[in-house]
Write a protein that holds these residues in place. Structure first.
Motif, mmCIF file in Angstrom:
data_model
loop_
_atom_site.group_PDB
_atom_site.id
_atom_site.type_symbol
_atom_site.label_atom_id
_atom_site.label_comp_id
_atom_site.label_asym_id
_atom_site.label_seq_id
_atom_site.Cartn_x
_atom_site.Cartn_y
_atom_site.Cartn_z
ATOM 1 N N GLN A 1 0.827 -1.201 0.000
ATOM 2 C CA GLN A 1 0.000 0.000 0.000
ATOM 3 C C GLN A 1 0.865 1.256 0.000
ATOM 4 N N ILE A 2 1.894 1.274 0.829
ATOM 5 C CA ILE A 2 2.781 2.441 0.892
ATOM 6 C C ILE A 2 3.503 2.623 -0.433
ATOM 7 N N TYR A 3 3.976 1.525 -1.015
ATOM 8 C CA TYR A 3 4.684 1.602 -2.296
ATOM 9 C C TYR A 3 3.777 2.145 -3.394
ATOM 10 N N ALA A 4 2.531 1.702 -3.425
ATOM 11 C CA ALA A 4 1.592 2.173 -4.442
ATOM 12 C C ALA A 4 1.317 3.664 -4.284
ATOM 13 N N VAL A 5 1.160 4.120 -3.054
ATOM 14 C CA VAL A 5 0.916 5.543 -2.804
ATOM 15 C C VAL A 5 2.140 6.374 -3.195
ATOM 16 N N LEU A 6 3.326 5.905 -2.828
ATOM 17 C CA LEU A 6 4.544 6.649 -3.154
ATOM 18 C C LEU A 6 4.791 6.721 -4.661
ATOM 19 N N THR A 7 4.562 5.615 -5.373
ATOM 20 C CA THR A 7 4.758 5.653 -6.822
ATOM 21 C C THR A 7 3.738 6.577 -7.481
ATOM 22 N N GLY A 8 2.520 6.602 -6.958
ATOM 23 C CA GLY A 8 1.521 7.527 -7.489
ATOM 24 C C GLY A 8 1.906 8.969 -7.243
ATOM 25 N N PHE A 9 2.416 9.260 -6.060
ATOM 26 C CA PHE A 9 2.837 10.612 -5.720
ATOM 27 C C PHE A 9 4.016 11.052 -6.586
ATOM 28 N N LEU A 10 4.992 10.170 -6.767
ATOM 29 C CA LEU A 10 6.144 10.507 -7.606
ATOM 30 C C LEU A 10 5.729 10.692 -9.063
ATOM 31 N N SER A 11 4.808 9.893 -9.523
ATOM 32 C CA SER A 11 4.305 10.046 -10.881
ATOM 33 C C SER A 11 3.628 11.403 -11.052
ATOM 34 N N MET A 12 2.871 11.817 -10.046
ATOM 35 C CA MET A 12 2.218 13.119 -10.099
ATOM 36 C C MET A 12 3.253 14.250 -10.109
ATOM 37 N N LEU A 13 4.313 14.127 -9.307
ATOM 38 C CA LEU A 13 5.363 15.142 -9.281
ATOM 39 C C LEU A 13 6.072 15.255 -10.631
ATOM 40 N N ILE A 14 6.338 14.126 -11.256
ATOM 41 C CA ILE A 14 6.985 14.139 -12.574
ATOM 42 C C ILE A 14 6.079 14.799 -13.602
ATOM 43 N N SER A 15 4.807 14.491 -13.557
ATOM 44 C CA SER A 15 3.859 15.118 -14.486
ATOM 45 C C SER A 15 3.787 16.625 -14.257
ATOM 46 N N PHE A 16 3.779 17.038 -13.003
ATOM 47 C CA PHE A 16 3.739 18.458 -12.682
ATOM 48 C C PHE A 16 5.005 19.159 -13.169
ATOM 49 N N ALA A 17 6.169 18.546 -12.960
ATOM 50 C CA ALA A 17 7.426 19.126 -13.412
ATOM 51 C C ALA A 17 7.448 19.235 -14.937
ATOM 52 N N THR A 18 6.938 18.239 -15.623
ATOM 53 C CA THR A 18 6.862 18.262 -17.081
ATOM 54 C C THR A 18 5.966 19.419 -17.545
ATOM 55 N N LEU A 19 4.843 19.609 -16.859
ATOM 56 C CA LEU A 19 3.931 20.703 -17.189
ATOM 57 C C LEU A 19 4.587 22.061 -16.987
ATOM 58 N N VAL A 20 5.305 22.207 -15.877
ATOM 59 C CA VAL A 20 5.985 23.474 -15.601
ATOM 60 C C VAL A 20 7.035 23.758 -16.667
ATOM 61 N N VAL A 21 7.816 22.765 -17.053
ATOM 62 C CA VAL A 21 8.827 22.933 -18.092
ATOM 63 C C VAL A 21 8.161 23.296 -19.406
#
Length: 53
Positions: A29-49
């Motif tokens: 459960q923790i791993y799934a939440v963390l991978t989802g959070f990191l995926s969201m951060l990468i998407s946000f960084a891509t959007l900002v760039v």
């Protein structure tokens, strides 16, 4: 669970199907939440760039 990718769905599915709440279930459960959070951060960084270009 529509916003999750295949691996996250698989991890959460395993954790939710498990009847007992053991350490492995909690780790999944923790791993799934963390991978989802990191995926969201990468998407946000891509959007900002993309916006700053």
């Amino acid at each position: 669970m529509s916003g999750l990718d295949y691996s996250q769905k698989r991890l959460l599915g395993k954790a939710l199907k498990s009847r007992k709440r053991d350490a492995r279930t909690r780790q999944l459960q923790i791993y799934a939440v963390l991978t989802g959070f990191l995926s969201m951060l990468i998407s946000f960084a891509t959007l900002v760039v993309w916006i700053l270009k």
